[in-house]
Write a protein that holds these residues in place. Structure first.
Motif, mmCIF file in Angstrom:
data_model
loop_
_atom_site.group_PDB
_atom_site.id
_atom_site.type_symbol
_atom_site.label_atom_id
_atom_site.label_comp_id
_atom_site.label_asym_id
_atom_site.label_seq_id
_atom_site.Cartn_x
_atom_site.Cartn_y
_atom_site.Cartn_z
ATOM 1 N N MET A 8 38.374 38.714 47.861
ATOM 2 C CA MET A 8 37.680 38.661 49.138
ATOM 3 C C MET A 8 37.372 37.220 49.523
ATOM 4 N N ASP A 9 37.486 36.937 50.789
ATOM 5 C CA ASP A 9 37.312 35.565 51.275
ATOM 6 C C ASP A 9 35.903 35.042 51.048
ATOM 7 N N TYR A 10 34.907 35.924 51.044
ATOM 8 C CA TYR A 10 33.517 35.481 50.926
ATOM 9 C C TYR A 10 33.063 35.283 49.478
ATOM 10 N N ASN A 11 33.956 35.520 48.524
ATOM 11 C CA ASN A 11 33.534 35.394 47.126
ATOM 12 C C ASN A 11 33.044 33.973 46.862
ATOM 13 N N GLY A 12 32.087 33.860 45.950
ATOM 14 C CA GLY A 12 31.519 32.549 45.661
ATOM 15 C C GLY A 12 31.943 31.979 44.330
ATOM 16 N N ASN A 13 33.073 32.473 43.803
ATOM 17 C CA ASN A 13 33.520 32.051 42.475
ATOM 18 C C ASN A 13 35.047 32.048 42.458
ATOM 19 N N GLU A 14 35.652 31.173 43.241
ATOM 20 C CA GLU A 14 37.077 31.239 43.531
ATOM 21 C C GLU A 14 37.967 31.040 42.314
ATOM 22 N N GLU A 15 37.736 29.996 41.533
ATOM 23 C CA GLU A 15 38.589 29.703 40.382
ATOM 24 C C GLU A 15 38.549 30.835 39.364
ATOM 25 N N GLN A 45 29.580 41.588 48.943
ATOM 26 C CA GLN A 45 29.662 41.913 47.529
ATOM 27 C C GLN A 45 31.097 42.268 47.176
ATOM 28 N N GLY A 46 31.497 41.930 45.959
ATOM 29 C CA GLY A 46 32.857 42.193 45.506
ATOM 30 C C GLY A 46 33.688 40.930 45.548
ATOM 31 N N ASP A 47 34.366 40.632 44.462
ATOM 32 C CA ASP A 47 35.199 39.425 44.388
ATOM 33 C C ASP A 47 36.678 39.789 44.302
ATOM 34 N N VAL A 48 37.084 40.372 43.182
ATOM 35 C CA VAL A 48 38.469 40.786 42.971
ATOM 36 C C VAL A 48 38.571 42.277 43.288
ATOM 37 N N CYS A 49 39.529 42.646 44.125
ATOM 38 C CA CYS A 49 39.651 44.047 44.533
ATOM 39 C C CYS A 49 41.056 44.578 44.284
ATOM 40 N N LEU A 50 41.120 45.788 43.749
ATOM 41 C CA LEU A 50 42.370 46.553 43.689
ATOM 42 C C LEU A 50 42.267 47.561 44.817
ATOM 43 N N MET A 51 43.070 47.354 45.863
ATOM 44 C CA MET A 51 42.837 48.026 47.136
ATOM 45 C C MET A 51 44.092 48.755 47.608
ATOM 46 N N PRO A 52 43.950 49.897 48.268
ATOM 47 C CA PRO A 52 45.127 50.558 48.850
ATOM 48 C C PRO A 52 45.815 49.641 49.847
ATOM 49 N N LEU A 53 47.141 49.680 49.869
ATOM 50 C CA LEU A 53 47.896 48.851 50.798
ATOM 51 C C LEU A 53 47.448 49.083 52.235
ATOM 52 N N SER A 54 47.179 50.320 52.592
ATOM 53 C CA SER A 54 46.761 50.639 53.957
ATOM 54 C C SER A 54 45.457 49.944 54.319
ATOM 55 N N GLU A 55 44.527 49.845 53.358
ATOM 56 C CA GLU A 55 43.246 49.190 53.612
ATOM 57 C C GLU A 55 43.434 47.683 53.762
ATOM 58 N N VAL A 56 44.318 47.110 52.955
ATOM 59 C CA VAL A 56 44.623 45.680 53.063
ATOM 60 C C VAL A 56 45.179 45.368 54.443
ATOM 61 N N GLN A 57 46.116 46.172 54.876
ATOM 62 C CA GLN A 57 46.732 45.949 56.188
ATOM 63 C C GLN A 57 45.709 46.092 57.305
ATOM 64 N N LYS A 58 44.794 47.028 57.157
ATOM 65 C CA LYS A 58 43.761 47.235 58.183
ATOM 66 C C LYS A 58 42.829 46.028 58.269
ATOM 67 N N LEU A 59 42.390 45.519 57.109
ATOM 68 C CA LEU A 59 41.459 44.394 57.095
ATOM 69 C C LEU A 59 42.124 43.087 57.532
ATOM 70 N N ALA A 60 43.445 43.012 57.361
ATOM 71 C CA ALA A 60 44.164 41.783 57.703
ATOM 72 C C ALA A 60 44.735 41.807 59.118
ATOM 73 N N ALA A 61 44.456 42.848 59.870
ATOM 74 C CA ALA A 61 45.075 43.031 61.183
ATOM 75 C C ALA A 61 44.802 41.874 62.143
ATOM 76 N N ASP A 62 43.605 41.309 62.101
ATOM 77 C CA ASP A 62 43.243 40.234 63.031
ATOM 78 C C ASP A 62 43.338 38.850 62.390
ATOM 79 N N GLY A 63 43.974 38.794 61.245
ATOM 80 C CA GLY A 63 44.085 37.532 60.507
ATOM 81 C C GLY A 63 43.647 37.757 59.075
ATOM 82 N N ALA A 64 44.567 37.560 58.143
ATOM 83 C CA ALA A 64 44.269 37.859 56.744
ATOM 84 C C ALA A 64 43.127 37.016 56.197
#
Length: 230
Positions: free
Chosen positions: A190-197, A108-127
């Protein structure tokens, strides 16, 4: 012949010992109606809805939705639903992290306004495991980044390829009107979003709407050190 006439005493005794059965029956009926409604209620398909998650700090999402919703449906009349949710990951509330993890696990969730620290954590193994590569949408003009420095949003995928997976949102000072401080935050999809455009267009709309000149006094310390006692 036995008398079967119902008396007040019989009714009183019946209710005294059996009232809980009727209460249970009412509860079960209400639960059945709720489950039926939940399972049969219409839900827009993924390609017809957008969920914006504000995760970087507090946000008055009611006011934000009241402003964005008319703009969203005017620009995207084919869409059916816009939802804006606030989960403050910048605080110390462990339940906020658990809530976001639960929603993310449910995709769940498509567009996110996220703390930089959380972005870096989620992207650690590949963005690309967490976020959609925004490069094609920036190059095609769907996302207008204006003159934002994208350096912090350049990340590496699980295959070692570089892309722009997040856009620095520090300059979205318009969010201050909702009690949201954009410092050290990133906009991502988020990569799993189902409404990219549509997600890309909504991210661009947020940049256009909330990127404003830096307010006077923003970031300055408002508290003075206490006077010396001696």
């Amino acid at each position: 012949m036995a008398e079967n006439r119902i008396t007040k005493k019989m009714v009183k005794n019946h209710w005294t010992y059996n009232w809980w059965k009727y209460l249970l029956l009412v509860f079960l009926c209400a639960a059945a109606v709720d489950v039926t409604f939940t399972t049969t209620a219409y839900r827009p398909p993924e390609e017809k809805k957008i969920e914006i998650y504000i995760l970087n700090s507090y946000c008055d999402t009611g006011a934000m939705q009241a402003e964005l919703e008319p703009l969203f449906f005017e620009a995207h009349p084919d869409q059916e639903e816009l939802t804006i949710l606030n989960i403050n990951l910048a605080g110390d509330d462990i339940y906020a992290s658990m809530q976001f993890s639960t929603y993310a696990a449910a995709q769940q969730g498509d567009v996110c306004l996220m703390p930089l620290s959380e972005v870096q954590k989620l992207a650690a193994d590949g963005a690309d495991y967490a976020f959609m590569d925004l490069t094609p949408y920036i190059e095609s003009g769907v996302i207008d980044v204006q003159d934002i420095d994208l350096t912090a949003g350049r990340m590496v995928s699980s295959t070692g390829e570089e892309g722009i997976y997040a856009i620095p949102a520090d300059s979205l000072y318009g969010l201050l009107a909702y009690g949201n401080d954009p410092a050290d935050s990133m906009l991502c999809i988020m990569d799993y979003n189902g409404n990219e455009e549509t997600s890309a267009a909504v991210l661009s709309m947020m940049i256009e709407r909330y990127r404003t000149p830096k307010p006077e006094g923003y970031g300055e310390k408002t508290q003075q050190k206490p006077a010396a006692l001696f």
